[in-house]
Write an enzyme that holds these catalytic residues in place. Structure first.
Site, short mmCIF file in Angstrom:
data_model
loop_
_atom_site.label_atom_id
_atom_site.label_comp_id
_atom_site.label_asym_id
_atom_site.label_seq_id
_atom_site.Cartn_x
_atom_site.Cartn_y
_atom_site.Cartn_z
N GLY A 1 0.67 -1.12 -0.10
CA GLY A 1 -0.06 -0.12 0.00
C GLY A 1 0.94 1.37 -0.13
CB CYS A 2 0.14 4.81 -1.08
SG CYS A 2 -1.54 4.77 -0.36
CE1 TYR A 3 -1.36 8.14 4.44
CE2 TYR A 3 -3.22 7.01 3.86
CZ TYR A 3 -2.54 7.96 4.32
OH TYR A 3 -3.51 9.25 4.14
#
Length: 349
Positions: free
Chosen positions: A152-154
């Protein structure tokens, strides 16, 4: 290296999908043979993305596994959570390589996935088969495998910022607090009240506090690195900008260290990894400095008064946080240079 790999992109009408197109158009070893959308099949992709006029002259295909397998060698699945759960097993069973950008295969525990994502989990055999594609940490596991689950990006920004210090024992894993901020493209192209212009413009708001679905992903990887269970405090916030994530992390140090100690440690840890740039002591990165690129930039500030360290990590959420890292993982999967097709300079200003 003489013949190009044939690539299909499922979810080509989303931000992650169209960013895959932007980079793959310039990849020397990949050819896009199919752009796919379940909702817009039969229409030119430039109809939804006019900036692709005369650049990507293809109609969108539908999601038909047999047709995809007849055209492609590898598929990027840039789909909403819950879609890949059913689709990816079919693609793998058809003999295709897959890089999945959804969250459906990141968690190894199906019960945890169902708790946080509120959707049925994929079969355990496919969860086990998926290699978690945090390229700078697990890249050696990617070579030759058929299936990679893109982070994921986070988690990408957060984990790259924390792992070297945690692995070296410089920080107490029980003390980690993460304050993460994202531009609105992270919410996808669909409209909602939260991302409506009048709601987000000149505004700054927290959301999913202590309930974000990326929490178990971050804890799973940190636990793997630490060799024991890790629990974090994680707060996400939406800022009125299009692209970018800044993850600011706080942790108590196990000893006395300086900014330069952290700089030296991180530069050694990420030596030879082209997409992590460690700032000099006293210099901290900004989201604008990585926009449009696959870079993750990291900086530090040690507080000798509290014996805590602040770690600041920034990425472009749709590149390093999605499409760029997915291509990086394809490169590793295929045994190519890690930065192949990804050498774009950040857009500035």
């Amino acid at each position: 290296m003489n013949s190009k790999i044939k690539v299909a992109i499922i979810g080509s009408t989303g931000y992650g999908g169209v960013e895959l197109i932007r980079f793959l158009q310039h990849h020397p070893q990949a050819e896009i043979v199919s752009v796919i959308s379940s909702s817009s099949s039969g229409t030119p992709i430039s109809e939804g993305f006019p900036h692709l006029t005369d650049i990507m002259v293809q109609d969108l295909d539908g999601v038909v596994v047999e047709e995809i397998a007849a055209k492609a060698d590898l598929v990027f699945t840039a789909t909403p959570s819950g879609v890949s759960t059913k689709l990816v097993p079919q693609l793998l069973d058809a003999g295709l390589k897959v890089v999945d950008l959804s969250g459906d295969f990141r968690l190894k525990d199906g019960a945890s996935y169902e708790q946080w994502y509120k959707k049925p989990a994929a079969p355990a055999s496919y969860l086990e088969q998926a290699v978690y594609g945090l390229a700078e940490v697990y890249g050696d596991r990617a070579a030759g495998v058929p299936f990679i689950s893109n982070p994921g990006c986070y988690p990408t920004a957060t984990l790259l910022g924390l792992i070297p210090a945690l692995k070296a024992g410089l920080i107490d894993h029980r003390s980690i607090i993460i304050d993460a901020k994202s531009g609105v493209s992270g919410a996808g192209r669909g409209t909602s009240l939260m991302t409506h212009f009048a709601e987000i413009n000149e505004n700054f708001k927290a959301y999913k506090v202590n309930k974000h679905q990326h929490i178990p992903e971050i804890e799973q990887v940190l636990g793997d690195v630490a060799g024991e269970q890790v629990t974090v405090t994680f707060t996400t916030q939406l800022v009125p900008m299009t692209r970018g994530i800044m993850s600011t992390m706080y942790a108590t140090m196990n000893g006395s260290y300086t900014d330069q100690d952290l700089v030296d440690l991180y530069r050694e840890y990420y030596k030879g990894r082209p997409f992590v740039r460690v700032r000099n002591a006293g210099v901290w990165p900004a989201t604008k400095e990585v926009t449009g690129s696959n870079y993750c930039d990291i900086g530090f500030a040690v507080d000798t008064r509290t014996n805590r360290v602040t770690i600041i990590s920034v990425i472009d959420n749709v590149v390093k946080g999605a499409a760029g890292q997915a291509i990086q993982n394809m490169n590793l999967m295929m045994g190519w240079e890690e930065n192949l097709g990804l050498g774009l300079t950040p857009i500035y200003p």
